[in-house]
Design a protein around this motif. Structure first.
Motif, short mmCIF file in Angstrom:
data_model
loop_
_atom_site.label_atom_id
_atom_site.label_comp_id
_atom_site.label_asym_id
_atom_site.label_seq_id
_atom_site.Cartn_x
_atom_site.Cartn_y
_atom_site.Cartn_z
N THR A 296 0.83 -1.21 0.00
CA THR A 296 0.00 0.00 0.00
C THR A 296 0.86 1.26 0.00
N LEU A 297 1.98 1.20 0.72
CA LEU A 297 2.86 2.37 0.84
C LEU A 297 3.87 2.46 -0.31
N GLY A 298 3.75 1.59 -1.30
CA GLY A 298 4.63 1.66 -2.46
C GLY A 298 5.96 1.00 -2.26
N THR A 299 6.02 0.06 -1.31
CA THR A 299 7.25 -0.70 -1.07
C THR A 299 6.96 -2.16 -1.38
N PRO A 300 7.43 -2.65 -2.54
CA PRO A 300 7.13 -4.03 -2.93
C PRO A 300 7.86 -5.04 -2.04
N VAL A 301 7.52 -6.30 -2.24
CA VAL A 301 7.85 -7.35 -1.26
C VAL A 301 8.76 -8.42 -1.84
N VAL A 302 9.74 -8.83 -1.01
CA VAL A 302 10.51 -10.06 -1.23
C VAL A 302 10.16 -10.98 -0.07
N THR A 303 9.61 -12.16 -0.36
CA THR A 303 9.19 -13.06 0.72
C THR A 303 9.52 -14.51 0.42
N THR A 304 9.77 -15.26 1.47
CA THR A 304 9.96 -16.70 1.33
C THR A 304 8.61 -17.38 1.09
N LYS A 305 8.66 -18.59 0.56
CA LYS A 305 7.46 -19.40 0.39
C LYS A 305 7.16 -20.07 1.73
N CYS A 306 6.42 -19.36 2.57
CA CYS A 306 6.25 -19.83 3.94
C CYS A 306 4.79 -19.93 4.36
N GLY A 307 3.88 -19.99 3.39
CA GLY A 307 2.46 -20.12 3.74
C GLY A 307 1.63 -19.02 3.11
#
Length: 372
Positions: A296-307
């Motif tokens: 929402t704040l314009g900061t995209p995401v890097v995430t693990t495949k954790c659920g």
């Protein structure tokens, strides 16, 4: 102070405004009740215990709850006749107590089910693990006694079926993505904070510092990336049992100039907005509402495949999805530093991503579930 708790506060206030007679029941008062002041004055708060239990007394009552839930209910003085509907908003050991009641009852699966490793190396460990295994089994079995079960992600539902029922779906499980009222966070993100003059890529982590969040992965990945000549900074917001261990690890690896831990911050949004990428290194997450806030704040995401995060980023359509490991965190960080075009690309996906988590629609769904 987690996503589930913030969501609950918003829901309680919504129900109070609709004229519902709703009570919030908590285990005990806590010095960390930072969200309690946000609960409407129309919502009475009750506690099972007047103080937080510790030591032998805590162990005694936990086992009483697990093995003799009806006696536990009488001792804590909970009167089910005072209520028409019971909502266990987070799956936990107290689900055992509530599952025995004749009230209409609804359970939210907010935790990501996972297989537990009970490998023991001593008789003491074996006894402890055996007791824990039985406690967990009692809790899991209690879930099926609820009239409705709501899972907050596809991963939660699949985990429920695979972990609790060995891959066999025995009843209807409803999936309802969590959603937050995001209308005020843009304004909160404008609050002044002292910003770094660092010109390189900046990562932000907003997370509870507990074992399953595996924030240490970021430290190991950062050490490797630094050795390869990458310039970046990581800011970690959050508190928890792992805080001191992580702080020591940062010092041991001499990463003080690369990774900054600020502890619990009441308003994390200015930090999230000023970062380039949001980083989720967890080994398991049921949903991770902070990912939605960051997008929402314009900061995209890097995430693990954790659920749950897989659902938030649409299996990689709306954010970077990496393997659930230290190497996965390293690969994700390296990927966005090697390819600057990924940042504007995922920023362009913001509205499409957020359209799936409409808060007003979520409230309407919950009203329907509760019969309000």
């Amino acid at each position: 102070m987690g996503g589930t708790e913030i969501l609950l506060v918003n829901l309680l206030n919504h129900l109070a405004e609709k004229g519902c007679d709703v009570t919030l029941l908590l285990p005990n008062p806590s010095e960390k009740d930072v969200l309690l002041k946000r609960v409407s004055g129309k919502v009475p708060v009750k506690y099972l215990f007047p103080i937080e239990l510790k030591g032998f007394k805590k162990l005694f009552y936990k086992n009483l709850l697990v093995f003799f839930p009806r006696l536990y209910t009488r001792l804590v003085g909970f009167e089910e006749k005072d209520y028409d509907l019971l909502v266990c908003f987070k799956d936990c050991f107290h689900s055992i107590m509530f599952s025995r009641m004749k009230l209409s009852k609804i359970l939210w699966i907010q935790n990501q089910p996972f297989p537990r490793d009970y490998t023991s190396h001593s008789l003491k460990e074996w006894f402890g693990y055996s007791l824990n295994r039985f406690q967990i089994q009692r809790m899991n079995r209690s879930f099926d006694k609820f009239d409705q079960i709501i899972c907050v992600s596809e991963a939660c539902r699949d985990g429920y079926i695979n972990i609790y029922h060995h891959g066999v779906q025995k009843r209807e499980l409803r999936v309802l993505y969590n959603a937050l009222d995001l209308s005020g966070i843009e304004k909160k993100a404008e609050e002044y904070i002292e910003k770094s003059d660092f010109a390189g890529l900046k990562f932000i982590i907003v997370i509870r510092l507990s074992y399953e969040k595996t924030v240490d992965r970021v430290i190991y990945a950062a050490d490797k990336l630094r050795a390869e000549g990458y310039e970046f900074r990581v800011t970690i917001l959050g508190d928890g049992m792992e805080f001191e261990n992580l702080q020591k690890l940062i010092v041991d690896y001499k990463l003080e100039n690369w990774i900054t831990m600020l502890g619990r911050v009441d308003n994390p949004f200015p930090y999230m907005k000023s970062a380039d990428w949001f980083l989720c290194p967890s080994s398991r997450e049921s949903f991770a509402l902070t990912l939605i806030e960051s997008i929402t704040l314009g900061t995209p995401v890097v995430t693990t495949k954790c659920g749950g995060p897989e659902d938030v980023v649409g299996q990689g359509k709306y954010g970077i999805l990496t393997e659930n490991s230290t190497d996965g965190v390293y690969t994700g960080m390296k990927k966005v530093m090697d390819d600057p075009s990924l940042l504007p690309y995922f920023l362009s996906k913001k509205e499409e991503c957020l359209s799936r988590f409409n808060y007003k629609e979520w409230l309407a769904e919950v009203d329907s579930i509760l019969g309000v």
